[in-house]
Design an enzyme around this catalytic site. Structure first.
Site, short mmCIF file in Angstrom:
data_model
loop_
_atom_site.label_atom_id
_atom_site.label_comp_id
_atom_site.label_asym_id
_atom_site.label_seq_id
_atom_site.Cartn_x
_atom_site.Cartn_y
_atom_site.Cartn_z
CE LYS A 125 -7.32 5.30 -3.25
NZ LYS A 125 -7.27 3.92 -2.75
N GLY A 229 9.18 -8.07 0.32
CA GLY A 229 8.64 -7.30 1.45
C GLY A 229 8.18 -8.19 2.57
CG ASN A 232 1.90 -3.93 9.25
OD1 ASN A 232 2.36 -4.31 10.33
ND2 ASN A 232 1.88 -2.66 8.89
CB VAL A 233 0.04 -7.75 4.09
CG1 VAL A 233 -0.68 -8.89 3.40
CG2 VAL A 233 -0.88 -6.54 4.21
P1 NAD Z 1 4.04 -2.34 5.02
O1 NAD Z 1 4.54 -0.97 4.82
O2 NAD Z 1 3.78 -2.84 6.41
O3 NAD Z 1 5.07 -3.40 4.36
C1 NAD Z 1 5.84 -3.16 3.25
C2 NAD Z 1 7.21 -3.79 3.54
O4 NAD Z 1 7.94 -3.86 2.33
C3 NAD Z 1 8.03 -2.97 4.53
O5 NAD Z 1 8.58 -3.83 5.51
C4 NAD Z 1 9.13 -2.37 3.65
O6 NAD Z 1 10.35 -2.16 4.34
C5 NAD Z 1 9.27 -3.43 2.57
N1 NAD Z 1 9.79 -2.95 1.31
C6 NAD Z 1 9.59 -1.77 0.70
N2 NAD Z 1 10.23 -1.72 -0.47
C7 NAD Z 1 10.84 -2.90 -0.63
C8 NAD Z 1 11.64 -3.47 -1.64
N3 NAD Z 1 11.96 -2.78 -2.75
N4 NAD Z 1 12.10 -4.72 -1.49
C9 NAD Z 1 11.79 -5.43 -0.37
N5 NAD Z 1 11.04 -4.93 0.64
C10 NAD Z 1 10.55 -3.69 0.50
O7 NAD Z 1 2.77 -2.50 4.10
P2 NAD Z 1 1.63 -3.60 4.19
O8 NAD Z 1 0.48 -3.04 4.95
O9 NAD Z 1 2.22 -4.91 4.58
O10 NAD Z 1 1.16 -3.65 2.66
C11 NAD Z 1 1.96 -4.26 1.67
C12 NAD Z 1 1.35 -4.03 0.31
O11 NAD Z 1 0.02 -4.53 0.29
C13 NAD Z 1 1.23 -2.56 -0.08
O12 NAD Z 1 1.40 -2.44 -1.47
C14 NAD Z 1 -0.21 -2.22 0.29
O13 NAD Z 1 -0.69 -1.14 -0.48
C15 NAD Z 1 -0.90 -3.51 -0.07
N6 NAD Z 1 -2.16 -3.74 0.66
C16 NAD Z 1 -2.18 -3.79 2.00
C17 NAD Z 1 -3.39 -4.02 2.68
C18 NAD Z 1 -3.43 -4.11 4.17
O14 NAD Z 1 -4.42 -4.61 4.71
N7 NAD Z 1 -2.42 -3.63 4.89
C19 NAD Z 1 -4.57 -4.23 1.94
C20 NAD Z 1 -4.52 -4.19 0.54
C21 NAD Z 1 -3.30 -3.95 -0.08
#
Ligand code: NAD
Length: 435
Positions: A125, A229, A232-233
């Site tokens: 990391k 939440g 994106n995912v």
């Molecule tokens: P993102 O920032 O697009 O989505 C997060 C969403 O959660 C946002 O819309 C935000 O407004 C909302 N949010 C934040 N705090 C909140 C709360 N307390 N209550 C409700 N909604 C809330 O992130 P992402 O890329 O969708 O990733 C989501 C999670 O998955 C993260 O923890 C990320 O580390 C993990 N992750 C993502 C990927 C990936 O491919 N993008 C891969 C592995 C892990």
């Protein structure tokens, strides 16, 4: 905690410079002993020795950015399966101790995530300590910071391969790519794999199916899913879930614009999105078949676990357990099946890690993770993990760690334990004095 560990990252960087140093390392030899770049930093070695997050990490490398003065870290945990790969976090830390703990913990997490995914990568990391005195939104500062970090990665000779992580975005990765070849997760314009979120979502859905089958609960069709939440995912996941005929999705979101956008995108589908203030975790208490934490880490805690009504937890967020052991135990005691996050959400790193092997339509190297025949697929790994936990009477987190640690011990079939040889070379060539 030692007094050095209580310094802010900036104060530690100043301390290093006052000693006439701009680099430092702590390396774990094959004999398990710690070797330090400079005796003046003995306190650092003692701190690591006493840290619960230190698990024979092969190398911890630290540098002070030549122009920015920022503190950089590369934490290489285990390279038996391949070069240490893991994202670069740009994050503020109150103390050097917090900076070190996060790097150590996350690097070990990457060893496990990569190994459990069947990737021929080790775990590592990177961290850039975000200095509150610097404007993170100043493009000039950011460009300098990431180019410096890339030069640092280059200097490490490939024992650490960096990637995107929290606080780091595509334009930062473009800067990194301009100064090192030891990087994945670069923008598609430079041949990178692009947004990994759809693949991550598909992987999590495969893990959900594995958990349902383990419990004999049948397919996703007709099920009720609750998620925290809608980023994106989650958006991609909602689409996948509706494709599989789920009966209802209830989600929470803190951003009203995001809520409106998704409700419009899925108009007519059985989707409800509740606007909730940050810090409101009441969504976790909603009854459902599967709870998917898709926003924040650390949300499975003594405050939330007693409220959960879902029989299965399976989501994308990283580090969902606030305390790995305590909260995994608490979930098990309540009979809640928790699919470890690093098992379910692997596809982001898989997409990144694979991108240097070229672009193939319907890439079989991606698809096999999402199918049910390859032994390391998300579905079969989930089944194997849950079965092991049940058989041994241990938590699912402990079972996943056990399987991951077994895989992590397998040396790379072609390159063997080359990361160790690279680190030995850095030590022999006095990397710490080479800048
Ligand atoms: P993102 O920032 O697009 O989505 C997060 C969403 O959660 C946002 O819309 C935000 O407004 C909302 N949010 C934040 N705090 C909140 C709360 N307390 N209550 C409700 N909604 C809330 O992130 P992402 O890329 O969708 O990733 C989501 C999670 O998955 C993260 O923890 C990320 O580390 C993990 N992750 C993502 C990927 C990936 O491919 N993008 C891969 C592995 C892990």
């Amino acid at each position: 905690m030692s007094s050095l560990a209580q310094l802010s990252p900036r104060a530690f960087a100043d301390h290093l410079r006052a000693l006439g140093l701009d680099r430092a390392y702590v390396v774990t030899g094959a004999d398990g002993r710690l070797h330090l770049s400079d005796p003046a930093l003995a306190e650092l070695q003692e701190h690591l020795h006493g840290s619960p997050d230190y698990h024979r990490h092969e190398g911890i490398f630290i540098e002070v950015g030549p122009e920015t003065g920022a503190l950089f870290g590369a934490f290489v945990h285990d390279t038996r399966r391949g070069q240490g790969q893991g994202g670069l976090r740009y994050w503020p830390y109150p103390t050097l101790g917090a900076f070190l703990s996060d790097g150590l913990r996350l690097a070990q997490g990457m060893t496990r995530k990569n190994a459990l995914a069947g990737l021929w990568w080790g775990g590592a990391k990177g961290i850039i300590a975000r200095d509150p005195a610097h404007r993170a939104d100043d493009p000039g500062h950011r460009a300098a910071l990431y180019r410096e970090y890339a030069a640092f990665v280059t200097s490490l000779g490939g024992c650490y391969i960096t990637a995107e992580d929290a606080g780091t975005g595509p334009s930062d990765m473009a800067q990194v790519f301009s100064a090192t070849r030891f990087v994945t997760c670069i923008p598609p314009a430079f041949g990178g794999s692009g947004n990994p979120s759809p693949a991550t979502a598909r992987g999590v859905v495969c893990a959900m199916e594995g958990a349902l089958d383990h419990r004999g609960e049948g397919p996703l069709a007709g099920k009720r899913i609750v998620m925290q939440g809608t980023g994106n995912v989650a958006a991609a996941m909602i689409g996948e879930l509706f494709d599989r005929g789920v009966a209802h999705v209830l989600a929470s979101e803190i951003d009203p614009n995001r809520r409106a956008e998704l409700l419009a995108r899925f108009a007519g589908a059985p989707l409800e999105i509740r606007l909730s203030p940050p810090g409101d975790a009441s969504i976790l208490a909603e009854p459902c078949d599967i709870l998917a934490p898709n926003a924040l880490g650390g949300i499975l805690s003594p405050a939330t676990i007693p409220t959960i009504q879902a029989p299965i937890i399976c989501g994308a967020a990283n580090n969902q357990l606030l305390d790995e052991r305590r909260d995994a135990d608490a979930l098990r005691a309540r009979g809640i099946l928790y699919v470890p996050d690093f098992l379910a959400n692997r596809m982001g790193i898989v997409s990144c890690a694979n991108e240097q092997y070229g672009v193939v339509q319907g890439d079989p190297a991606i698809q096999r993770h999402l199918g049910r025949t390859w032994e390391n697929s998300v579905y079969l790994t989930t089944r194997r993990t849950l079965e092991l936990a049940e058989r041994e009477g241990i938590t699912t987190a402990a079972a996943a760690i056990h399987l991951a640690d077994q895989l992590a011990a397998e040396p790379h079939p072609i390159w063997g334990h080359r990361g160790r040889a690279i680190i030995d070379t850095l030590v022999d060539q006095r990397w710490h004095r080479a800048r």
